[in-house]
Structure formats: C-alpha cells, structure tokens
Design a protein around this motif. Structure first.
Motif, PDB file in Angstrom:
ATOM      1  N   ALA A 199     -47.794  -0.804  47.693  1.00 21.80           N
ATOM      2  CA  ALA A 199     -45.663  -0.997  47.703  1.00 21.80           C
ATOM      3  C   ALA A 199     -45.540  -0.342  49.111  1.00 21.80           C
ATOM      4  O   ALA A 199     -44.820  -0.543  49.714  1.00 21.80           O
ATOM      5  N   SER A 200     -46.682   0.003  49.377  1.00 24.48           N
ATOM      6  CA  SER A 200     -46.777   0.533  51.533  1.00 24.48           C
ATOM      7  C   SER A 200     -46.705  -0.605  52.300  1.00 24.48           C
ATOM      8  O   SER A 200     -45.700  -0.461  53.373  1.00 24.48           O
TER       9      SER A 200
ATOM     10  N   ASP B 179     -45.885  -3.784  51.498  1.00 21.77           N
ATOM     11  CA  ASP B 179     -44.759  -4.396  51.309  1.00 21.77           C
ATOM     12  C   ASP B 179     -43.136  -3.962  51.743  1.00 21.77           C
ATOM     13  O   ASP B 179     -42.498  -4.725  52.679  1.00 21.77           O
ATOM     14  N   LYS B 180     -43.084  -2.287  51.995  1.00 22.81           N
ATOM     15  CA  LYS B 180     -41.823  -1.301  52.917  1.00 22.81           C
ATOM     16  C   LYS B 180     -42.308  -1.652  54.329  1.00 22.81           C
ATOM     17  O   LYS B 180     -40.991  -2.046  54.577  1.00 22.81           O
TER      18      LYS B 180
ATOM     19  N   ASP C 249     -40.931  -5.438  55.330  1.00 24.41           N
ATOM     20  CA  ASP C 249     -39.840  -5.407  55.255  1.00 24.41           C
ATOM     21  C   ASP C 249     -39.019  -4.584  56.007  1.00 24.41           C
ATOM     22  O   ASP C 249     -37.555  -5.014  56.767  1.00 24.41           O
ATOM     23  N   TRP C 250     -39.510  -3.338  56.314  1.00 26.03           N
ATOM     24  CA  TRP C 250     -38.808  -3.124  57.549  1.00 26.03           C
ATOM     25  C   TRP C 250     -38.989  -3.794  59.072  1.00 26.03           C
ATOM     26  O   TRP C 250     -37.674  -3.533  59.556  1.00 26.03           O
TER      27      TRP C 250
ATOM     28  N   PRO D 286     -40.646   3.471  57.777  1.00 28.08           N
ATOM     29  CA  PRO D 286     -41.396   4.152  56.604  1.00 28.08           C
ATOM     30  C   PRO D 286     -42.648   4.622  56.842  1.00 28.08           C
ATOM     31  O   PRO D 286     -42.946   3.881  57.678  1.00 28.08           O
TER      32      PRO D 286
END
Length: 543
Positions: free
Chosen positions: A482-483, A485-486, A489-490, A500
């Motif tokens: 999850a980390s 991927d965020k 995406d940023w 993030p």
C-alpha cells in the motif's frame, strides 16, 4: 534438482533447541577441513543498519585498541580518506593510530583487478602501505579464481584487558567511500563515482552487525585460515612487480600471536558463520573442495520457511539462486516474499549492464511465476526522490533466522568469490502476536523480528513502535504494498499534493533489446555471474 538438494539438507535429529533445525550441522557444511565450530551460543548481536552508526562504533573500538591488542580486518575495497566520524577521523588514521599505540594490526585487502576495468587497486594499495608504514602488516591478497575477488568485509578486535569486550563486525559495509550514510539517506559527502541517477552524493543503504561473545573467536579463526594459506598471494607474475618496486607490501605474511582465552558468553544469540570459497588450485588448506555453506544454509532455511521471507540485496540476479527461493514459494502457498533492491545497477559498460539485466530479469520472472500474488519487489528513494543504492545483504525468514553478510543473491557470491555471512538465531522469543508465524513451534525471535521491523519502519517512514500492522506476515506484505503504491501514484500524478509517507516504489525490471541479450548471455554466465562449483555440482544444480 533443487528439491533433491533440499532433501540432502535434512533437519538434524535429537538434542537441539528448535532454532537449531535451521542451522547447518558440521556434516551439512560440506567442508570437514575447516576448524570452525558448527555455531556458537551466548552472543550479543547489535545491528547497524547504516554506515554512519557502524563507522562510529568501529572508530570507538579501534580507539580502545592499544599495546598487545589484536586488530584484524579484511576488505574488498578500502579508501584511506573515508571518514569514520563527524570530527574528521579517517579510516587510515584510525588503523595507523592503533598500530602506533602498539596494537597488532593485520589486514587482508583484495589486490583488485586493474583500474582501467573500473576497479580500485591503487586505493587498496595506498591503505595497506600507510598502515604498514605505521607498524601494521596489510597484504594484498589475490588467492582467488580468475576474475574472482575476496569480498569478505569484517573487522575483529581482541583486547588484552578483561574490562573491554572483544568485538567482531561482519556484514556488507566496506571501509570505503559513500558508505557513511544515515537514515535520512542524503548520501555520504565523501562520495565515489557512481551512475548519474544517484546524484552527486549517492544515497547508500547498508547493514553490518556487531558481535560480542564466542562468535568473535570464530571470525578471528576465519581470518587466520586465510592469512596462513601457504599459496602465493597472486598467481599472476606481473602482480609481483609493484611489490618489488615498492617493497612496503609484504609478500609473505608473518605469524600472528594467539589469544589463549576465548571471549566470554555475553548474550542470547546463537551465531553460525557461513562462507563461500571456490574450488581452487592450489587448494585452500581450510577448504580443499571449496565451501558453499552460504548456499547450503539458505537451502536448508528455506526448506523450513512457511510465512515470510524478507530480503534486502544489491543484486538478486541469478536464476540458480532464485530457484532455491521459488521452490519454497511453490511448496508453501501461504509463504510471502518481500524484496528490496536498487533501482539502477552500479555496473558500467555496454555489455556488462545488459548482462546483469539479463540475470536480474530471469531471477525476477522465476520468483513472480512461483508466487504471483505473494512476491513483491521494491526499490527505495529518499525524500528528495533520489534513488537509494541498496548495498545491504540481509535475509529474515519467519522472524526466526537472520543472515547479514557480504554475499549477494547471485551465483558469484554463492560459489565463486570469498564471502562471509553471519546466520543469527536469538534464543529469546518475541512476545508480540503472532507468537509463532511459521506454526512449527519455533516462535518469533527478538533479534529477527526487531531487525525486520527496524528496516521496515525506515522504508515506511514510521515512528518507533508503530508496528501494529507489520507483525503478521500478510499484513506486513499489504502495508508495504500500500505504501509503495501510494508513492508511485504520487509520482505518476506529477507529484501533485503532499508527498505521501514512505520511500518504497514498485521495482520494474528493465529489459535490454534482444540482440543485446544474445550477445550478453555468455558474458553474464562466465564473467558477470560465474560459477565456481566443481563440474559435477554444476551439472546436477547442487551447491
């Protein structure tokens, strides 16, 4: 073939703590000539996940060395001007001062290939010469296979005073430029030339362990075995020319006095020291058929893996090595694997890079095929979005068995060069759930779990103690994913909005054009990632 190899490393029977089902027995090491103990108990092991903390501890340990104390070190690369501390103490000054105070300083530096190939022979010679001029004795050691290297990186200090604990430092950190980075990963101001993607001061992630207790004597013995090898320091006659012209480098090592008292038991960790030595002519007296205990230890430990394999490695680019891990993934459908590697190679050259990428792609494809939804590979960046070069060589299996050493996950490190890795099992069990992630009765161990969480908190930008979703293997896998991927995406959004938390990004394997791969394949097999095993082992895919 891998499955058959694993069966040959069956678990020992009778009389062992459950953790010792993970360690190799003397027979399983496959090298009856060594004088090493199978493993030692009662050790304190302290991890140094950055060069900054390791170098500070090394400086303090060397500063405490005086008359009659024994200082031994090996290294692949040594830069005399590299700083150990903020006040400007250099590596060469720390060793020279110890020698001038009367410490017995002995070193084994790899002689190194020629500088025009991108290697660092002159720096290794400079470090050796300056220490020798101060009364130490450092030799340039090329007792390796063709195109091979001495890649071990350790320091041992034995003190005559019982008030000072003997110490050994083992891991992947050279006494060299760029290594003195910290958790911010802004890089070491004393930088080395590096690919442009890493900036002017390349951020550097690395790990070393500090050991007190009986394991120190085993590390000392590993040094003595190499030091006392009667073979010529190099089989290449032209290597002797600079030694003759500049006779401050000994061509025959002298005797080293022995300490009669073994280091006392200091802690709760059992330590097994694992090596790679190739089969060489003339043979190593301490490993006539070579030694591949690093490879054998991984095969045995992965045979027992059930819940989580966590890896940080510089390369992971060998199909033969990847198959040992993929066998475990295919055998156990609940087993997760998280891998942290560099985004870009440190290699140079029109053929070397495609060769390395070929091996890396083969290894990644093998792992992803074995566990499509259970294998995640990441690289790291700092908060300025500069890639961090991952030089660590760490593996944590099921929060029980840990390795920290000099070996990479490639065939060269497992068969061809000299390597040293410490396998560590803490007798103290961790009291946080899940208490037994593998379900085999071993329980989670304090050192293994703490090291994994320490590394993960840095990569995720977590505060100490913020571990609630990192303890269970499946939740750990999901939190890392999850980390990453965020953050990805940023980046894909053009970096809109606040960055993030976290430093991980999904690792994409670059592929060279097909024509480059065809040309590069033989270079990869024979030069970049050569095989140091006897022919029979190569043919049967055994270690």
């Amino acid at each position: 073939m891998v499955q058959r190899s694993l069966r040959n490393l069956a678990e020992p029977r009778g009389g062992f703590d459950s953790g010792h089902h993970w360690f190799l027995t003397s027979r399983e090491r496959g090298n009856p000539a060594t004088s090493l103990s199978p493993w030692t108990s009662g050790n304190t092991v302290i991890p140094h996940p950055h060069g900054h903390s390791y170098f500070a501890r090394l400086a303090a340990a060397l500063n405490a060395a005086g008359s009659g104390d024994l200082v031994l070190f090996t290294d692949w690369r040594g830069d005399p001007e590299q700083l150990l501390t903020d006040d400007g103490l250099t590596i060469v000054e720390a060793f020279v001062c110890a020698a001038q105070r009367g410490a017995i300083v002995r070193g084994l530096m790899w002689r190194s290939h020629i500088e025009t190939m991108g290697f660092h022979g002159p720096k290794n010679r400079e470090l050796a010469t300056k220490i020798n001029d101060a009364g130490g004795e450092v030799i340039l050691d090329q007792r390796v296979l063709a195109l091979g290297s001495h890649h071990q990186k350790f320091v041992v200090i034995r003190y005559q005073s019982p008030r000072i604990d003997d110490v050994a430092f083992v891991g992947g950190i050279d006494l060299a430029r760029s290594r003195r980075d910290d958790a911010t990963h802004a890089g070491d101001p004393v930088a080395r030339p590096f690919p442009a993607e890493y900036g002017h001061t390349p951020p550097w992630h690395d790990v070393q362990v500090e050991m007190h207790g009986p394991a120190v004597a085993d590390v000392e013995q590993i040094f003595r075995e190499r030091w006392e090898d009667p073979a010529a320091l190099s089989r290449l006659p032209w290597h002797a020319i600079p030694d003759i012209i500049h006779p401050r480098i000994p061509r025959e090592p002298s005797a080293i006095p022995r300490f009669t008292e073994a280091p006392v038991r200091r802690g709760t960790c059992d330590v097994q020291l694992l090596r790679t030595y190739p089969r060489r002519k003339p043979a190593y007296p301490f490993a006539p058929q070579g030694e591949r205990s690093i490879a054998r230890a991984y095969a045995k430990a992965l045979h027992r893996a059930r819940s989580l394999i966590y890896i940080e490695d510089q390369y992971l680019w060998s199909l033969d090595v990847a198959r040992v891990f993929s066998h475990a993934l295919r055998t156990h459908p609940d087993l997760y694997m998280v891998v942290v590697v560099p985004k870009y190679l440190d290699e140079e050259g029109a053929l070397t890079i495609p060769s390395a990428l070929l091996g890396h792609a083969e290894a990644m494809n093998e792992l992803q095929a074995a566990g499509p939804d259970r294998v995640a590979v990441y690289n790291v960046e700092n908060h300025a979005a500069v890639p961090v070069y991952v030089h660590a060589k760490v593996c944590v299996v099921d929060d029980v068995w840990v390795t920290v050493g000099s070996d990479n996950f490639n065939r060269r490190s497992w068969t061809h060069d000299s390597e040293l890795t410490a396998a560590i099992i803490d007798k103290e069990r961790d009291q946080r759930a899940p208490f037994d992630p593998a379900g085999l009765g071993d329980g989670a161990r304090v050192f293994a779990r703490n090291l994994r969480l320490t590394l993960a908190r840095e990569h995720l930008d977590r505060a100490d103690g913020d571990d609630s979703d990192l303890l269970h293997p499946a939740e750990f896998f999901a939190a890392m994913q999850a980390s990453a991927d965020k953050l990805e995406d940023w980046h894909l959004s053009g970096r809109r909005g606040p960055r993030p938390p976290g430093r991980l990004r999904p690792h994409a394997v670059a592929r060279s054009p097909r024509w480059q791969r065809v040309i590069a394949a033989p270079i990869y097999r024979n030069v970049v990632d050569p095989d140091g095993r006897p022919l029979r082992m190569r043919l049967t895919k055994r270690f």
